[in-house]
Write a protein that holds these residues in place. Sequence first.
Motif, mmCIF file in Angstrom:
data_model
loop_
_atom_site.group_PDB
_atom_site.id
_atom_site.type_symbol
_atom_site.label_atom_id
_atom_site.label_comp_id
_atom_site.label_asym_id
_atom_site.label_seq_id
_atom_site.Cartn_x
_atom_site.Cartn_y
_atom_site.Cartn_z
ATOM 1 N N ASP A 290 0.830 -1.209 0.000
ATOM 2 C CA ASP A 290 0.000 0.000 0.000
ATOM 3 C C ASP A 290 0.865 1.259 0.000
ATOM 4 N N SER A 291 1.972 1.244 0.745
ATOM 5 C CA SER A 291 2.834 2.432 0.794
ATOM 6 C C SER A 291 3.383 2.756 -0.596
ATOM 7 N N GLN A 292 3.657 1.729 -1.391
ATOM 8 C CA GLN A 292 4.150 1.963 -2.750
ATOM 9 C C GLN A 292 3.065 2.578 -3.629
ATOM 10 N N PHE A 293 1.835 2.129 -3.458
ATOM 11 C CA PHE A 293 0.739 2.730 -4.215
ATOM 12 C C PHE A 293 0.534 4.190 -3.821
ATOM 13 N N HIS A 294 0.735 4.517 -2.539
ATOM 14 C CA HIS A 294 0.646 5.923 -2.122
ATOM 15 C C HIS A 294 1.714 6.754 -2.827
ATOM 16 N N PHE A 295 2.924 6.231 -2.880
ATOM 17 C CA PHE A 295 4.007 6.936 -3.569
ATOM 18 C C PHE A 295 3.689 7.096 -5.049
ATOM 19 N N LEU A 296 3.260 6.005 -5.683
ATOM 20 C CA LEU A 296 2.968 6.053 -7.112
ATOM 21 C C LEU A 296 1.862 7.050 -7.425
ATOM 22 N N ALA A 297 0.797 7.050 -6.622
ATOM 23 C CA ALA A 297 -0.313 7.969 -6.880
ATOM 24 C C ALA A 297 0.162 9.417 -6.800
ATOM 25 N N THR B 116 -2.897 -10.424 -8.980
ATOM 26 C CA THR B 116 -3.731 -9.828 -10.017
ATOM 27 C C THR B 116 -4.316 -8.492 -9.576
ATOM 28 N N ALA B 117 -4.770 -8.414 -8.337
ATOM 29 C CA ALA B 117 -5.364 -7.174 -7.845
ATOM 30 C C ALA B 117 -4.354 -6.035 -7.853
ATOM 31 N N ASP B 118 -3.095 -6.341 -7.547
ATOM 32 C CA ASP B 118 -2.049 -5.307 -7.553
ATOM 33 C C ASP B 118 -1.740 -4.858 -8.979
ATOM 34 N N ARG C 175 -3.801 -4.876 -11.538
ATOM 35 C CA ARG C 175 -4.922 -4.054 -11.984
ATOM 36 C C ARG C 175 -4.847 -2.649 -11.392
ATOM 37 N N ARG C 176 -4.508 -2.579 -10.106
ATOM 38 C CA ARG C 176 -4.411 -1.274 -9.443
ATOM 39 C C ARG C 176 -3.290 -0.439 -10.047
ATOM 40 N N LEU C 177 -2.144 -1.078 -10.313
ATOM 41 C CA LEU C 177 -1.021 -0.377 -10.928
ATOM 42 C C LEU C 177 -1.384 0.091 -12.326
ATOM 43 N N PHE C 178 -1.920 -0.801 -13.142
ATOM 44 C CA PHE C 178 -2.225 -0.452 -14.533
ATOM 45 C C PHE C 178 -3.266 0.659 -14.605
ATOM 46 N N LYS C 179 -4.172 0.711 -13.647
ATOM 47 C CA LYS C 179 -5.149 1.800 -13.626
ATOM 48 C C LYS C 179 -4.445 3.138 -13.430
ATOM 49 N N LEU C 180 -3.439 3.180 -12.566
ATOM 50 C CA LEU C 180 -2.674 4.411 -12.357
ATOM 51 C C LEU C 180 -1.908 4.820 -13.612
ATOM 52 N N LEU C 181 -1.545 3.847 -14.439
ATOM 53 C CA LEU C 181 -0.727 4.122 -15.618
ATOM 54 C C LEU C 181 -1.548 4.509 -16.844
ATOM 55 N N GLU C 182 -2.844 4.374 -16.785
ATOM 56 C CA GLU C 182 -3.687 4.598 -17.966
ATOM 57 C C GLU C 182 -3.515 5.966 -18.619
ATOM 58 N N PRO C 183 -3.282 7.059 -17.871
ATOM 59 C CA PRO C 183 -3.167 8.360 -18.544
ATOM 60 C C PRO C 183 -1.902 8.543 -19.373
ATOM 61 N N PHE C 184 -0.947 7.626 -19.303
ATOM 62 C CA PHE C 184 0.352 7.852 -19.926
ATOM 63 C C PHE C 184 0.373 7.359 -21.371
#
Length: 519
Positions: free
Chosen positions: A255-262, A294-296, A298-307
Amino acid sequence: MLLATAVAVFPPLLSADCDSRVFLDANRNGVYDAGERGVSGVGVSDGTHIVLSGRDGRYRLPASPGKTLFVIKPSGYALPMRSDGLPDFFANQAGTAAGLKYGGVLRSDTACKSFALQPLAQKPEGPVSVLVFGDPQPKSAVDLDYYARDIIAPLRADPAATLGITLGDVVHDDLTLLAGVKQADRQLGIPRLYAAGNHDIDFDAGDDAGSLESFRAQFGPDTFAWEERHANFIVLDDVIYQPGSKPAYIGGLRDSQFHFLARYLAGADKDKLLVISAHIPFFQTKSDAETFRTADRRRLFKLLEPFRDVLLLTAHSHAQNLVRHGPDSDWHGPGRLFEYNAGATCGGYWAGVKDEDGIPDATMSDGTPNGYARLHISPRDYRLQWFNARNRPNAAMALHAPQVLRRGAYPGVGLYANVFMARPDARVEVRIDDGLWQPMQRVNRADPRVVAQNLRDDAAPALSAYDRAPEATASSHLWRFALPTDLAAGEHRIRVRAIDEWLGEVSQDAVYRLETVNP
C-alpha cells in the motif's frame, strides 16, 4: 520536475524530523556551503510521501525508522557520486529489524540530508542510453569474478551509456556479495539504480517490511523515482516476502508503494516515456499459480492509464520475453504498455562448460546467451538491443539445422532460428541457396540447441562443469522452417533474416547436405 499536485501535507514537524534543503552544488563538492542557492520544486520522498522543495530549496519531511529519504533527481541535473560509486541521492534511517544475519541498517546515515544537484557541464544531445542488467546473481566469489570479467570489463568507460539499471537478484542469497557487485559496477562510472529481487531478501526477517534491511544498507531505497530528459524512471520492489509460506514470496506491491505512485504519477508528464523497473514479471508466468498478484497489477495499470507510453522492465525468468499488454492482462489504457522481461547477466546461473578464459557458457534455458540489454530513448520513442556477453558470439540469433538429410525424404525436419531480441511481430524469413525468401513459423517450444546440451549432460559419464546447463524451456522468440529435401544432392546454403523495428535487419547463415541413399 514534479507538479504541485504531488505535494503531501503534514502537521507541524517535531524537532527530530527532517528539515533540510535541495541546493545547487556550484563548487561540486557534494556538501552545502554558505551562499549556494536552493533549488525549488524538487521532490523529496520517504517512499510513501512526497514533498516539494520551496523557493529557498528547503523541504520538510517526517523521518522514521525503516524509511529511506531520497531526492527525485530532476532532468537537467547530475548528482555527486558517493565513495561506493552510487549516486548520492538517499539517506537511510535506522533499521527496524534487529539481529539479522547480514546486518541490515544498523543506524541512520543522518537524521536528514541536504541533497546536492550539480549543473550539467553541457547540454546533452542524442538519445538517453541505459544499460539494463537482469540477475547478476553470483552465489560465490567465483561467480562474482565471472560477472566482473564477462559483463563489466568489456563495458568499462562506455562513452554511450548515461545510466544503468539492475533488475534484482543482485546476488543469490549470500548478501555479503552485495558490496562486491556494487564495487564491480562502480567501474562503469555511470549512475546505477538497483531493484531488489527475491534472492536479495533477509530471509531471517520476521515479515516483508523488514526483509530488505541489508539491501537498503547497500543500495538505499527499494522504491523511488529518477528523471532524465526523455523519460521518467520508477524503481519498485515487487517481491512480497511471505515467511513461513510456500512459496516464500509472490510478486506484488505494498500500500505504501501505491501511495508513492499515486503522488508521483499525478504530477508526472503524461506525454513522456515512463519506465518502471522491477524484478518479478507483471505478467503471469505460470498457468496453474498466481505469480504476480492480479489485484495489484490491476491497481497499478489503472494508475498508468493516462500515460502515452509505458515500458516495464523486469527480470527473474533467466529467459527473454517481450509482452505487449492489453485487455487480457488488465491493460485498458489508450497508450502503449510494453514489458521487456530481460535476460540475465548470469544467464543460466553461471553454469555450463567453461571457455578458454575460464568463464562458463551460461546460456539461458530459452537458448539466449548471457549478456545485457541497452535501452535507447529518444524524444518520441525507444528501442531495445540485446548484447551477448563479451559479444561472443557477436550474433543476434542462433540457428539449429541438421547436417544431412536423405534426398526425397518426407520434409519433416526443421531448421530453427532463435532470434534473441525479436519482437512478437518480427518478420523472420529463410532462403535456400538463391531461391525466394520464405516465411518461417513462430513456435513456442524449446530451442533444440539447449535440448541437445541437456542430452549430452545426461549421457556424460562425468561432470563436464561445476553446474550443468539449465533444463530447456519454451522460447518465445523461436521460429521453424521445414527444410526441403527435393533439391539436388549435395550441400545447400541457408540464410535466415529477421526484420523488425528494433533489430533492423539481421541475418545468419548455415548449411545442410542432401544425400542420395538406396533402400
